[in-house]
Design an enzyme around this catalytic site. Structure first.
Site, short mmCIF file in Angstrom:
data_model
loop_
_atom_site.label_atom_id
_atom_site.label_comp_id
_atom_site.label_asym_id
_atom_site.label_seq_id
_atom_site.Cartn_x
_atom_site.Cartn_y
_atom_site.Cartn_z
N LYS A 55 -11.24 -2.09 6.34
CA LYS A 55 -10.07 -1.63 7.08
C LYS A 55 -10.55 -1.14 8.45
CE LYS A 55 -6.56 2.03 6.92
NZ LYS A 55 -5.87 3.00 6.04
N THR A 72 -4.88 6.00 1.60
CA THR A 72 -5.30 7.37 1.90
C THR A 72 -6.01 8.00 0.70
OG1 THR A 72 -3.22 7.50 3.17
CG2 THR A 72 -4.61 9.44 3.19
N GLU A 86 0.85 -1.20 0.00
CA GLU A 86 0.00 0.00 0.00
C GLU A 86 0.88 1.25 0.00
OE1 GLU A 86 -2.96 2.47 2.98
OE2 GLU A 86 -2.85 0.29 3.22
N ARG A 120 0.15 10.34 0.35
CA ARG A 120 0.51 11.36 1.33
C ARG A 120 1.77 12.12 0.92
NH1 ARG A 120 0.04 7.95 6.98
NH2 ARG A 120 -1.83 6.75 6.44
#
Length: 212
Positions: A133, A73, A45, A49
């Site tokens: 998640k 994200t 992943e 960011r």
């Protein structure tokens, strides 16, 4: 939703720990991913960011054999589309919005949406999601909290992320409703900055051996 759920499950079952990465220097993306894959962590992943995140995903998708890159994200439809176009094979979001649900419904690439409360889990189950998640895991109640959801929300599987370490990972992996965990400890920034790819491979190998 069934085919996408199975595709997501097959990715998350590749390993007990999914590395959660913040790649700040594009030059690190390929050697870092290769080090993780060499240690047995294929699903990776890469969080959105940093300014180079999408290009990092593209580089890993194009150049790292065996890697299964995903985007983390992801907060809106634009990012979802950008991540898929870059080569993401799965999408991870810290939470859920109607916009994200809509774009995920139309996309062939599966989403792992974030949830932290029974109401959020129930709402996502109504949308057909079976794998979620659990975020932020430690701050939201930890393994004990997640265990308490296993009976009333049976049939839902989780990938806890947030505050997971080698010291508490097994607490989560031992739970009947946990498919894997997400963690950043397998690629510490100091090792990345130093280019210590062998060190990261060692950490990845140790993580790949984790079990209940």
């Amino acid at each position: 939703m069934g085919d996408k759920t199975q595709a997501l499950i097959s990715i998350l079952k590749l390993q007990p720990v999914v590395p959660v990465l913040v790649i700040k220097d594009l030059a690190h993306a390929v050697p870092l991913a290769r080090a993780l894959v060499a240690g047995g962590l294929k699903a990776i992943e890469i969080t959105l960011r940093s300014p180079v995140a999408l290009e990092a995903i593209r580089a890993v998708a194009d150049e790292v054999e065996g890697a299964v890159p995903g985007a983390g994200t992801v907060l809106n439809a634009r990012q979802y589309h950008q991540a898929v176009e870059a080569g993401s094979q799965f999408i991870v979001s810290p939470g859920t919005t109607l916009e994200l649900l809509d774009v995920a419904r139309k996309s062939a690439v599966p989403m792992l949406p974030g949830a932290a409360t029974p109401s959020e889990v129930m709402a996502l189950r109504e949308e057909g999601y079976e794998v979620l998640k659990f975020f932020p895991a430690e701050q939201a109640g930890g393994a004990a909290y997640l265990k308490s959801l296993s009976s009333p929300l049976a049939g839902t599987m989780f990938c806890p992320t947030g505050g997971i370490t080698p010291d508490n990972a097994r607490d989560y992996l031992s739970l009947p409703n946990v498919i894997c965990v997400g963690g950043s400890w397998v690629a510490p920034q100091a090792l990345v900055e130093a280019g210590d790819w062998d060190g990261i491979t060692r950490l990845a190998t140790e993580a790949s051996w984790l079990s209940a």
